[in-house]
Scaffold this motif. Structure first.
Motif, PDB file in Angstrom:
ATOM      1  N   GLY A 125      44.590  -3.932  90.747  1.00 32.92           N
ATOM      2  CA  GLY A 125      45.634  -2.482  91.388  1.00 32.92           C
ATOM      3  C   GLY A 125      46.355  -2.214  90.592  1.00 32.92           C
ATOM      4  N   ALA A 126      47.040  -1.021  90.829  1.00 30.20           N
ATOM      5  CA  ALA A 126      48.233  -0.989  90.385  1.00 30.20           C
ATOM      6  C   ALA A 126      49.061  -0.612  90.710  1.00 30.20           C
ATOM      7  CB  ALA A 126      48.113  -0.367  88.532  1.00 30.20           C
ATOM      8  N   ARG A 127      50.653  -1.325  90.176  1.00 35.50           N
ATOM      9  CA  ARG A 127      51.534  -0.739  91.092  1.00 35.50           C
ATOM     10  C   ARG A 127      52.916  -0.292  90.323  1.00 35.50           C
ATOM     11  NH1 ARG A 127      53.242  -2.150  96.437  1.00 35.50           N
ATOM     12  NH2 ARG A 127      51.693  -2.808  96.543  1.00 35.50           N
ATOM     13  N   VAL A 128      53.568   0.418  91.054  1.00 37.34           N
ATOM     14  CA  VAL A 128      54.723   1.409  89.889  1.00 37.34           C
ATOM     15  C   VAL A 128      56.022   1.235  90.416  1.00 37.34           C
ATOM     16  CG1 VAL A 128      56.166   3.645  89.493  1.00 37.34           C
ATOM     17  CG2 VAL A 128      53.195   3.427  88.663  1.00 37.34           C
ATOM     18  N   TYR A 129      56.983   0.258  89.944  1.00 38.54           N
ATOM     19  CA  TYR A 129      58.170  -0.160  90.132  1.00 38.54           C
ATOM     20  C   TYR A 129      59.815   0.455  90.344  1.00 38.54           C
ATOM     21  CZ  TYR A 129      55.881  -5.054  92.157  1.00 38.54           C
ATOM     22  OH  TYR A 129      55.518  -6.257  92.340  1.00 38.54           O
ATOM     23  N   LEU A 130      60.151   0.761  90.925  1.00 35.05           N
ATOM     24  CA  LEU A 130      61.353   1.822  90.756  1.00 35.05           C
ATOM     25  C   LEU A 130      62.631   0.555  90.682  1.00 35.05           C
ATOM     26  CD1 LEU A 130      60.364   4.157  93.345  1.00 35.05           C
ATOM     27  CD2 LEU A 130      60.131   4.363  90.795  1.00 35.05           C
ATOM     28  N   PHE A 131      63.640   0.357  89.839  1.00 27.22           N
ATOM     29  CA  PHE A 131      64.925   0.169  90.045  1.00 27.22           C
ATOM     30  C   PHE A 131      65.224   1.223  89.111  1.00 27.22           C
ATOM     31  CE2 PHE A 131      61.170  -3.192  89.755  1.00 27.22           C
ATOM     32  CZ  PHE A 131      61.810  -4.469  90.286  1.00 27.22           C
ATOM     33  N   ARG A 132      66.832  -0.034  89.465  1.00 26.77           N
ATOM     34  CA  ARG A 132      68.358   0.908  89.175  1.00 26.77           C
ATOM     35  C   ARG A 132      67.928  -0.239  87.358  1.00 26.77           C
ATOM     36  NH1 ARG A 132      70.338  -1.172  93.819  1.00 26.77           N
ATOM     37  NH2 ARG A 132      71.121  -2.935  92.906  1.00 26.77           N
ATOM     38  N   GLU A 133      68.888   1.016  86.597  1.00 25.37           N
ATOM     39  CA  GLU A 133      68.450   0.436  85.072  1.00 25.37           C
ATOM     40  C   GLU A 133      69.233  -0.849  84.851  1.00 25.37           C
ATOM     41  OE1 GLU A 133      66.859   1.347  81.924  1.00 25.37           O
ATOM     42  OE2 GLU A 133      67.366   3.753  83.478  1.00 25.37           O
ATOM     43  N   ASP A 134      70.792  -1.063  85.602  1.00 24.59           N
ATOM     44  CA  ASP A 134      71.702  -2.071  85.308  1.00 24.59           C
ATOM     45  C   ASP A 134      70.515  -3.295  86.182  1.00 24.59           C
ATOM     46  OD1 ASP A 134      72.138  -1.298  87.090  1.00 24.59           O
ATOM     47  OD2 ASP A 134      74.198  -1.919  87.639  1.00 24.59           O
ATOM     48  N   ASP A 135      69.481  -3.360  87.125  1.00 29.94           N
ATOM     49  CA  ASP A 135      68.855  -4.077  87.470  1.00 29.94           C
ATOM     50  C   ASP A 135      67.335  -4.873  87.989  1.00 29.94           C
ATOM     51  OD1 ASP A 135      69.266  -6.430  89.683  1.00 29.94           O
ATOM     52  OD2 ASP A 135      69.873  -4.625  91.363  1.00 29.94           O
ATOM     53  N   ALA A 136      67.076  -4.560  86.768  1.00 29.17           N
ATOM     54  CA  ALA A 136      65.486  -4.931  86.508  1.00 29.17           C
ATOM     55  C   ALA A 136      64.594  -5.498  86.104  1.00 29.17           C
ATOM     56  CB  ALA A 136      64.733  -3.397  85.956  1.00 29.17           C
ATOM     57  N   PRO A 137      64.179  -6.504  86.884  1.00 26.69           N
ATOM     58  CA  PRO A 137      63.288  -6.631  85.661  1.00 26.69           C
ATOM     59  C   PRO A 137      62.540  -6.246  84.447  1.00 26.69           C
ATOM     60  CG  PRO A 137      62.095  -6.973  86.993  1.00 26.69           C
ATOM     61  CD  PRO A 137      63.155  -5.819  88.000  1.00 26.69           C
ATOM     62  N   THR A 138      61.528  -7.636  83.447  1.00 30.56           N
ATOM     63  CA  THR A 138      60.685  -6.820  83.192  1.00 30.56           C
ATOM     64  C   THR A 138      59.548  -6.089  83.378  1.00 30.56           C
ATOM     65  OG1 THR A 138      60.349  -8.824  81.684  1.00 30.56           O
ATOM     66  CG2 THR A 138      62.039  -7.981  80.865  1.00 30.56           C
ATOM     67  N   PRO A 139      58.497  -5.557  82.708  1.00 32.08           N
ATOM     68  CA  PRO A 139      57.522  -5.926  83.128  1.00 32.08           C
ATOM     69  C   PRO A 139      56.749  -7.174  83.298  1.00 32.08           C
ATOM     70  CG  PRO A 139      57.419  -3.555  82.132  1.00 32.08           C
ATOM     71  CD  PRO A 139      58.892  -4.660  82.165  1.00 32.08           C
ATOM     72  N   GLU A 140      56.887  -8.101  81.957  1.00 34.23           N
ATOM     73  CA  GLU A 140      55.923  -8.800  81.506  1.00 34.23           C
ATOM     74  C   GLU A 140      56.773 -10.169  82.801  1.00 34.23           C
ATOM     75  OE1 GLU A 140      56.801  -5.897  77.976  1.00 34.23           O
ATOM     76  OE2 GLU A 140      57.621  -7.024  79.583  1.00 34.23           O
ATOM     77  N   ALA A 141      57.625  -9.809  83.121  1.00 33.05           N
ATOM     78  CA  ALA A 141      58.212 -10.641  84.608  1.00 33.05           C
ATOM     79  C   ALA A 141      57.424 -11.142  85.636  1.00 33.05           C
ATOM     80  CB  ALA A 141      59.143 -11.346  84.236  1.00 33.05           C
ATOM     81  N   VAL A 142      57.189  -9.441  85.837  1.00 27.10           N
ATOM     82  CA  VAL A 142      56.554  -9.568  86.819  1.00 27.10           C
ATOM     83  C   VAL A 142      54.942  -9.573  86.961  1.00 27.10           C
ATOM     84  CG1 VAL A 142      55.657  -7.300  88.394  1.00 27.10           C
ATOM     85  CG2 VAL A 142      57.758  -8.025  87.729  1.00 27.10           C
ATOM     86  N   MET A 143      54.772  -9.155  86.112  1.00 30.67           N
ATOM     87  CA  MET A 143      53.193  -9.815  85.119  1.00 30.67           C
ATOM     88  C   MET A 143      52.778 -10.928  85.006  1.00 30.67           C
ATOM     89  SD  MET A 143      52.721  -6.696  82.398  1.00 30.67           S
ATOM     90  CE  MET A 143      51.383  -7.689  81.322  1.00 30.67           C
ATOM     91  N   ARG A 144      53.689 -11.909  84.558  1.00 29.96           N
ATOM     92  CA  ARG A 144      54.161 -13.489  84.162  1.00 29.96           C
ATOM     93  C   ARG A 144      53.788 -14.132  85.764  1.00 29.96           C
ATOM     94  NH1 ARG A 144      52.101 -15.999  80.775  1.00 29.96           N
ATOM     95  NH2 ARG A 144      52.507 -15.229  79.134  1.00 29.96           N
ATOM     96  N   GLU A 145      55.021 -13.665  86.645  1.00 32.46           N
ATOM     97  CA  GLU A 145      54.617 -14.481  88.536  1.00 32.46           C
ATOM     98  C   GLU A 145      53.900 -14.003  88.678  1.00 32.46           C
ATOM     99  OE1 GLU A 145      57.196 -15.717  89.761  1.00 32.46           O
ATOM    100  OE2 GLU A 145      58.765 -16.032  88.676  1.00 32.46           O
ATOM    101  N   ASN A 146      52.960 -12.959  88.929  1.00 37.69           N
ATOM    102  CA  ASN A 146      51.499 -12.238  89.727  1.00 37.69           C
ATOM    103  C   ASN A 146      50.625 -13.819  89.145  1.00 37.69           C
ATOM    104  OD1 ASN A 146      49.425  -9.570  90.104  1.00 37.69           O
ATOM    105  ND2 ASN A 146      50.005 -11.604  90.796  1.00 37.69           N
TER     106      ASN A 146
END
Length: 313
Positions: A125-146
């Protein structure tokens, strides 16, 4: 509250504002047919709404573009799943709605693929994440964990990581992962203390007219503030979750109509109740827009549109 936030679907706008206010680390939106169709239906529901043809066309194009995405994984290895994730993400970024959300949200917004493995079957599936500008992981980090969790067949590790991304208390994350075949699911244990507040007859009779028919009185019990996010199942009696929910409620009510905020909490609990009920009975269906009443559908409309309605103005 920014104009960009007011252009987001209401359920996402309120979650996103809690992130911007610093009361949650992050929030997310699952991109699927329900999300696209829910917005289109909501925008056509109220006579007071005046959606632009451009917005409606964007939703149609987004749904069609998403449905055309071809996802292929050569084999279930870390390398092949990572390569598939990168290809999938490139395609997801061509969905007009992804660009729309990124332009409206005044923080960090990105889309990632989401993989789930059950009985040696791979789901996506697909998910859109919302974070504060100064407190966000990278998309690659989330993908790697998954990817690592799916390949290792240890999805619990990703659930824990994802729970922290959403700002859930660690104790509630631990509770959610404590599953036993001899006990009710954590989802049902979480909602069961408040199940008597749900009017099941209104749900069983078909789509109810209003959320008030399903949850007539909700916020008269402090513990119920713990349900501050969709598909978040707090540990029963968790003071940390209750306090966080109350802070989110009060911060939102300081800037928009309190009745709208209370409906947000009612709808969130009702949504979680239906999810828990499905899990408890062996189903997997997520609530469709309108299953909890007219307000449930309307919360797919932009927040700015909703605040023009007599109920919330």
């Amino acid at each position: 509250m920014s104009d960009g936030i007011r252009r987001l679907p209401t359920f996402a706008a309120l979650s996103g504002q809690a992130v911007l206010d610093g009361h949650r680390k992050g929030a997310s939106i699952q991109l699927d047919e329900t999300y696209f169709a829910g917005q289109s239906r909501a925008l056509r529901t109220a006579d007071e709404f005046s959606p632009s043809e451009r917005r409606l066309a964007g939703l149609r194009d987004s749904k069609e573009t998403y449905e055309r995405i071809d996802v292929r994984v050569e084999s279930l290895t870390e390398q092949h799943l990572w390569e598939a994730s990168r290809r999938f993400r490139r395609q997801l970024r061509t969905v007009p709605e992804v660009d729309y959300l990124d332009r409206q949200f005044p923080g960090r917004c990105f889309v990632v693929p989401e993989w789930l493995r059950t009985d040696n079957r791979l789901h996506y599936g697909a998910r859109v994440y919302l974070f504060r500008e100064d407190d966000a992981p990278t998309p690659e980090a989330v993908m790697r964990e998954n990817v690592e969790a799916v390949v290792a067949d240890s999805f619990e590790a990703f659930e824990r990581y994802q729970g922290r991304l959403h700002g859930y208390p660690d104790c509630c994350i631990d509770f959610y992962q404590n599953r036993s075949p001899d006990s009710p699911s954590p989802e049902w244990q979480s909602v069961a203390p408040f199940a008597d507040r749900i009017h099941d007859a209104a749900l069983e009779a078909g789509p109810p007219e209003s959320i008030e028919d399903v949850v007539p009185e909700f916020l008269d019990a402090e513990a119920e503030y713990a349900f501050f996010a969709r598909e978040f199942f707090p540990e029963p009696g968790c003071e940390t979750a209750r306090t966080k929910g109350r802070v989110i409620h009060d911060a939102l009510a300081a800037t928009i109509d309190e009745g709208l905020v209370e409906d947000y909490f009612k709808l969130t609990f009702g949504f979680n109740y239906l999810v828990a009920q499905a899990v408890h009975t062996g189903g997997d269906r997520r609530p469709a827009p309108g299953d909890l009443g007219r307000e449930h559908l309307l919360f797919y409309a932009p927040l700015g549109e909703l605040t023009t309605l007599p109920r919330y103005s």
